[in-house]
Design a protein around this motif. Structure first.
Motif, mmCIF file in Angstrom:
data_model
loop_
_atom_site.group_PDB
_atom_site.id
_atom_site.type_symbol
_atom_site.label_atom_id
_atom_site.label_comp_id
_atom_site.label_asym_id
_atom_site.label_seq_id
_atom_site.Cartn_x
_atom_site.Cartn_y
_atom_site.Cartn_z
ATOM 1 N N GLY A 1 0.812 -1.213 0.000
ATOM 2 C CA GLY A 1 0.000 0.000 0.000
ATOM 3 C C GLY A 1 0.841 1.257 0.000
ATOM 4 O O GLY A 1 1.833 1.362 -0.704
ATOM 5 N N ALA A 2 0.426 2.207 0.836
ATOM 6 C CA ALA A 2 1.057 3.528 0.843
ATOM 7 C C ALA A 2 2.330 3.561 1.683
ATOM 8 O O ALA A 2 2.999 4.577 1.746
ATOM 9 C CB ALA A 2 0.068 4.560 1.385
ATOM 10 N N TYR A 3 2.685 2.449 2.315
ATOM 11 C CA TYR A 3 3.766 2.478 3.283
ATOM 12 C C TYR A 3 5.074 1.958 2.702
ATOM 13 O O TYR A 3 5.506 0.836 2.987
ATOM 14 C CB TYR A 3 3.386 1.687 4.541
ATOM 15 C CG TYR A 3 2.177 2.250 5.245
ATOM 16 C CD1 TYR A 3 2.261 3.454 5.920
ATOM 17 C CD2 TYR A 3 0.957 1.590 5.213
ATOM 18 C CE1 TYR A 3 1.149 3.988 6.568
ATOM 19 C CE2 TYR A 3 -0.155 2.113 5.860
ATOM 20 C CZ TYR A 3 -0.042 3.311 6.537
ATOM 21 O OH TYR A 3 -1.139 3.832 7.178
ATOM 22 N N ALA A 4 5.709 2.753 1.849
ATOM 23 C CA ALA A 4 7.018 2.376 1.330
ATOM 24 C C ALA A 4 7.994 2.268 2.497
ATOM 25 O O ALA A 4 8.021 3.113 3.380
ATOM 26 C CB ALA A 4 7.500 3.434 0.337
ATOM 27 N N GLY A 5 8.795 1.217 2.516
ATOM 28 C CA GLY A 5 9.763 1.026 3.586
ATOM 29 C C GLY A 5 9.393 -0.079 4.549
ATOM 30 O O GLY A 5 10.210 -0.511 5.356
ATOM 31 N N ALA A 6 8.151 -0.567 4.488
ATOM 32 C CA ALA A 6 7.727 -1.635 5.393
ATOM 33 C C ALA A 6 8.502 -2.923 5.136
ATOM 34 O O ALA A 6 8.592 -3.782 6.017
ATOM 35 C CB ALA A 6 6.228 -1.891 5.256
ATOM 36 N N ASP A 7 9.067 -3.051 3.921
ATOM 37 C CA ASP A 7 9.797 -4.279 3.588
ATOM 38 C C ASP A 7 11.303 -4.100 3.733
ATOM 39 O O ASP A 7 12.072 -4.942 3.279
ATOM 40 C CB ASP A 7 9.462 -4.723 2.158
ATOM 41 C CG ASP A 7 9.754 -3.635 1.130
ATOM 42 O OD1 ASP A 7 10.091 -2.500 1.531
ATOM 43 O OD2 ASP A 7 9.632 -3.917 -0.079
ATOM 44 N N GLU A 8 11.741 -3.036 4.389
ATOM 45 C CA GLU A 8 13.176 -2.790 4.607
ATOM 46 C C GLU A 8 13.632 -3.525 5.874
ATOM 47 O O GLU A 8 13.074 -3.314 6.957
ATOM 48 C CB GLU A 8 13.438 -1.294 4.772
ATOM 49 C CG GLU A 8 14.902 -0.937 4.915
ATOM 50 C CD GLU A 8 15.689 -1.071 3.628
ATOM 51 O OE1 GLU A 8 16.888 -1.397 3.702
ATOM 52 O OE2 GLU A 8 15.103 -0.868 2.538
ATOM 53 N N PRO A 9 14.648 -4.409 5.767
ATOM 54 C CA PRO A 9 15.142 -5.079 6.970
ATOM 55 C C PRO A 9 15.695 -4.069 7.978
ATOM 56 O O PRO A 9 16.397 -3.123 7.594
ATOM 57 C CB PRO A 9 16.262 -5.981 6.437
ATOM 58 C CG PRO A 9 15.956 -6.164 4.982
ATOM 59 C CD PRO A 9 15.323 -4.878 4.549
ATOM 60 N N LEU A 10 15.376 -4.253 9.241
ATOM 61 C CA LEU A 10 15.877 -3.368 10.285
ATOM 62 C C LEU A 10 17.314 -3.758 10.629
ATOM 63 O O LEU A 10 17.640 -4.941 10.706
ATOM 64 C CB LEU A 10 14.990 -3.444 11.520
ATOM 65 C CG LEU A 10 13.524 -3.054 11.304
ATOM 66 C CD1 LEU A 10 12.759 -3.110 12.624
ATOM 67 C CD2 LEU A 10 13.405 -1.662 10.687
ATOM 68 N N LYS A 11 18.151 -2.745 10.840
ATOM 69 C CA LYS A 11 19.562 -2.970 11.136
ATOM 70 C C LYS A 11 19.963 -2.164 12.363
ATOM 71 O O LYS A 11 19.420 -1.075 12.611
ATOM 72 C CB LYS A 11 20.438 -2.558 9.940
ATOM 73 C CG LYS A 11 20.206 -3.386 8.684
ATOM 74 C CD LYS A 11 21.139 -2.968 7.557
ATOM 75 C CE LYS A 11 20.860 -3.749 6.275
ATOM 76 N NZ LYS A 11 21.146 -5.174 6.413
ATOM 77 N N ALA A 12 20.904 -2.711 13.125
ATOM 78 C CA ALA A 12 21.407 -2.001 14.301
ATOM 79 C C ALA A 12 21.911 -0.627 13.879
ATOM 80 O O ALA A 12 22.620 -0.483 12.884
ATOM 81 C CB ALA A 12 22.522 -2.800 14.965
ATOM 82 N N GLY A 13 21.523 0.396 14.651
ATOM 83 C CA GLY A 13 21.908 1.765 14.336
ATOM 84 C C GLY A 13 20.780 2.592 13.742
ATOM 85 O O GLY A 13 20.849 3.818 13.719
ATOM 86 N N MET A 14 19.736 1.923 13.256
ATOM 87 C CA MET A 14 18.579 2.670 12.736
ATOM 88 C C MET A 14 17.771 3.250 13.899
ATOM 89 O O MET A 14 17.631 2.624 14.944
ATOM 90 C CB MET A 14 17.677 1.765 11.903
ATOM 91 C CG MET A 14 18.250 1.362 10.561
ATOM 92 S SD MET A 14 17.109 0.253 9.666
ATOM 93 C CE MET A 14 17.855 0.262 8.033
#
Length: 599
Positions: A489-502
């Motif tokens: 949907g409208a939420y670009a970035g939901a499929d970005e793996p989370l990484k330490a430091g974010m």
């Protein structure tokens, strides 16, 4: 002053003289920015709508404004329905509407400096056989906008390496290594926060975001070409940037793209770069490589200096919020405060630190029913008093040299109803679920989002925004690529793996239309934690809280919390007292001690 009817009529006259049968008006600038300078507020000038997302389309006899569900009420308040029909997104789109409404054989104009190539392809396909999509050389709104503001002339300023944590040379070197791995010759960087991060510079060209209007090209030898208004450049900046960063007038950017890359492979981010950039490169014989802006991910993964800066900024800001909440608890019941006066008091307290450079976004100060609008922006017309036995929601943040803050607190004025306490506690349980989450490296924010919603879902409720967005280091308060939000949907970035430091926000909410809104927001840092199983080949990640200010105890239904959740609240408040208490004294410290007492 001209009315919006006058402006729409003037635009239609201009379109006729430009041999156009329509024009598309997005809310962005030449950098695909979320927040834009006053010179680029074409949608607001034309329609009156001042939300942060939307677009319009104008035809000879019809016009429409396109907004998502966040702005359903606001658009009706600000935009004349006799001039523009209200079109809901994503149910429809500009391209779909034009497909059904544009005149047969019509010429529909668009500004190639305000749309991505993907949008152009999609709209062209939608209009195929019906109308022609035509790039304009000059935006017709600019031709009729009397008194249009000039782009900012504010000076560019060096950003200390002590705060940035890395030199520009090392960042450009990392980009150069990436270019070599892609066998590319250069990368065009158009996103303003990416340019600021790459060169360790900051500006004042966009309200609430410390960036400068510029374009950047980084080459495979780690040198760079910066395109910026010459009035913004000074000797200190030239010396800071060094000889490997060549400075050009911003107006020379398009010709440079056309004249310097024949036969070369140039990386361009298809989502953060406008169509005009690719058009200019291709006109000059370059080959375009579609790749994500190489600054986006390293910018999102904060280094130790940026993390420490964030901690320092959050501690300073937390003391401000605590002073504010104490003041609010005393003043709100008197019946004299309204949304504007309360927001002004919060700004006054932030400014009193002597460290505030700007607020990080327009404060969302929502009393009663206005709090039920997640992206509400108070003005003189909508301004509402804080009334007894009602909820007040305030979402605000500060821009400090060492960090960008964003915090939401929801408070009760007077006594809450049982329903208010139930809803607040369910939001709190969701907030705690995110704060305490543990997950293997590689998990995306989209997979965590339901952790925050589950307790509302149990009673058939939900909220219509994401749970978390990335946050910059004295940069944009909304920073990609990571998000905690529903996938798709409208939420670009939901499929970005989370990484330490974010760094992300943790902000579940609940909104009862016409009555009240609830949101609890802290910023959190992704960190590596202990506890991975011996056979696991992945790191175990979790969140460290960065934001410290009391959570409204009077809205908590303690019986709805598990023992572990109660312990979390008590431990969090003990940490608030430990970090914020030393910055307060007298009655303010006494208030904080009571606000942070164990449940």
């Amino acid at each position: 002053m001209s009315t919006h009817a006058d402006r729409l009529a003037a635009l239609r006259t201009q379109l006729k003289s430009d041999n156009l049968d329509g024009f598309v008006v997005p809310l962005t600038d030449e950098h695909m920015s979320e927040y834009v300078g006053s010179y680029a507020q074409r949608l607001a000038w034309l329609t009156g709508f001042d939300g942060s997302a939307g677009s319009a389309a104008v035809l000879p006899e019809e016009a429409a404004i396109f907004i998502d569900g966040r702005y359903t009420i606001q658009v009706r308040d600000q935009v004349d329905g006799d001039l523009f029909s209200y079109q809901p997104v994503p149910e429809t789109s500009v391209a779909k509407w034009l497909q059904g409404t544009a005149p047969e054989g019509g010429r529909i104009g668009y500004d190639p400096w305000l749309h991505t190539k993907a949008w152009v392809k999609q709209a062209t396909k939608a209009l195929e056989g019906k109308a022609e999509l035509v790039p304009v050389e000059r935006n017709p709104i600019d031709a009729v906008w009397v008194g249009r503001p000039e782009p900012s002339k504010a000076r560019l300023e060096p950003y200390s390496q002590n705060l940035a944590g890395r030199s520009s040379e090392s960042k450009r070197g990392e980009i150069a290594d990436w270019l070599k791995s892609e066998k590319a010759d250069a990368s065009v960087i158009a996103a303003l926060d990416s340019i600021a991060w790459t060169l360790n510079i900051r500006g004042k060209d966009v309200t609430h975001t410390p960036v400068a209007l510029a374009f950047l090209i980084v080459h495979a030898d780690a040198s760079a070409d910066l395109f910026v208004d010459g009035d913004k450049v000074h000797d200190e900046l030239r010396n800071f940037l060094g000889d490997d960063v060549r400075i050009h007038e911003r107006s020379d950017f398009e010709d440079f793209l056309k004249g310097n890359f024949e036969g070369k492979l140039v990386a361009v981010d298809p989502n953060l770069s406008v169509a005009a950039i690719e058009m200019a490169l291709e006109a000059g014989g370059a080959r375009v490589l579609s790749r994500r802006d190489p600054a986006v991910l390293p910018k999102a993964i904060k280094n130790e200096a940026e993390i420490q800066g964030h901690r320092d900024a959050q501690a300073r800001d937390g003391a401000v919020i605590s002073k504010f909440l104490k003041w609010l608890e005393a003043e709100a019941p008197k019946g004299e405060q309204d949304e504007l006066s309360v927001a002004a008091k919060l700004l006054e307290l932030r400014e009193a630190t002597g460290e505030l450079k700007d607020i990080s976004f327009d404060t969302i100060s929502g009393a009663g029913h206005n709090g039920a609008l997640p992206h509400y922006r108070v003005n003189e017309k909508s301004n509402h008093k804080l009334e007894m036995n009602s909820i007040y929601l305030v979402d605000s943040g500060g821009q400090y040299l060492d960090g960008t803050t964003d915090i939401t607190r929801t408070v009760i004025v007077g006594e809450p109803t049982d329903e208010m306490k139930d809803r607040f506690t369910r939001v709190l349980k969701g907030h705690i679920a995110i704060a305490t989450a543990r997950f293997p490296e590689g998990i995306t924010g989209g997979r965590l989002d339901s952790f925050a919603r589950q307790y509302l879902w149990q009673v058939g409720l939900d909220y219509g925004h994401g749970t978390g967005h990335g946050v910059g280091a004295f940069l944009a308060v909304h920073e990609g690529p990571q998000r905690i939000s529903p996938p798709g949907g409208a939420y670009a970035g939901a499929d970005e793996p989370l990484k330490a430091g974010m760094i992300l926000s943790n902000e579940p909410g609940y909104y009862k239309e016409g009555e009240y809104g609830i949101r609890i927001e802290n910023l959190v840092l992704v960190v590596e934690v202990e506890g991975a199983a011996p056979e696991s080949d992945k790191k175990l990640l979790g969140f460290e809280n960065l934001t410290f200010a009391p959570i409204e105890r009077r809205l908590i239904d303690v019986d709805l919390l598990t023992p572990e959740e109660r312990r979390w609240v008590d431990d969090y408040h003990a940490e608030v007292l430990g970090k914020i208490g030393p910055q307060l004294e007298g009655e303010e410290l006494e208030w904080l001690q009571a606000a942070c007492a164990p449940l």
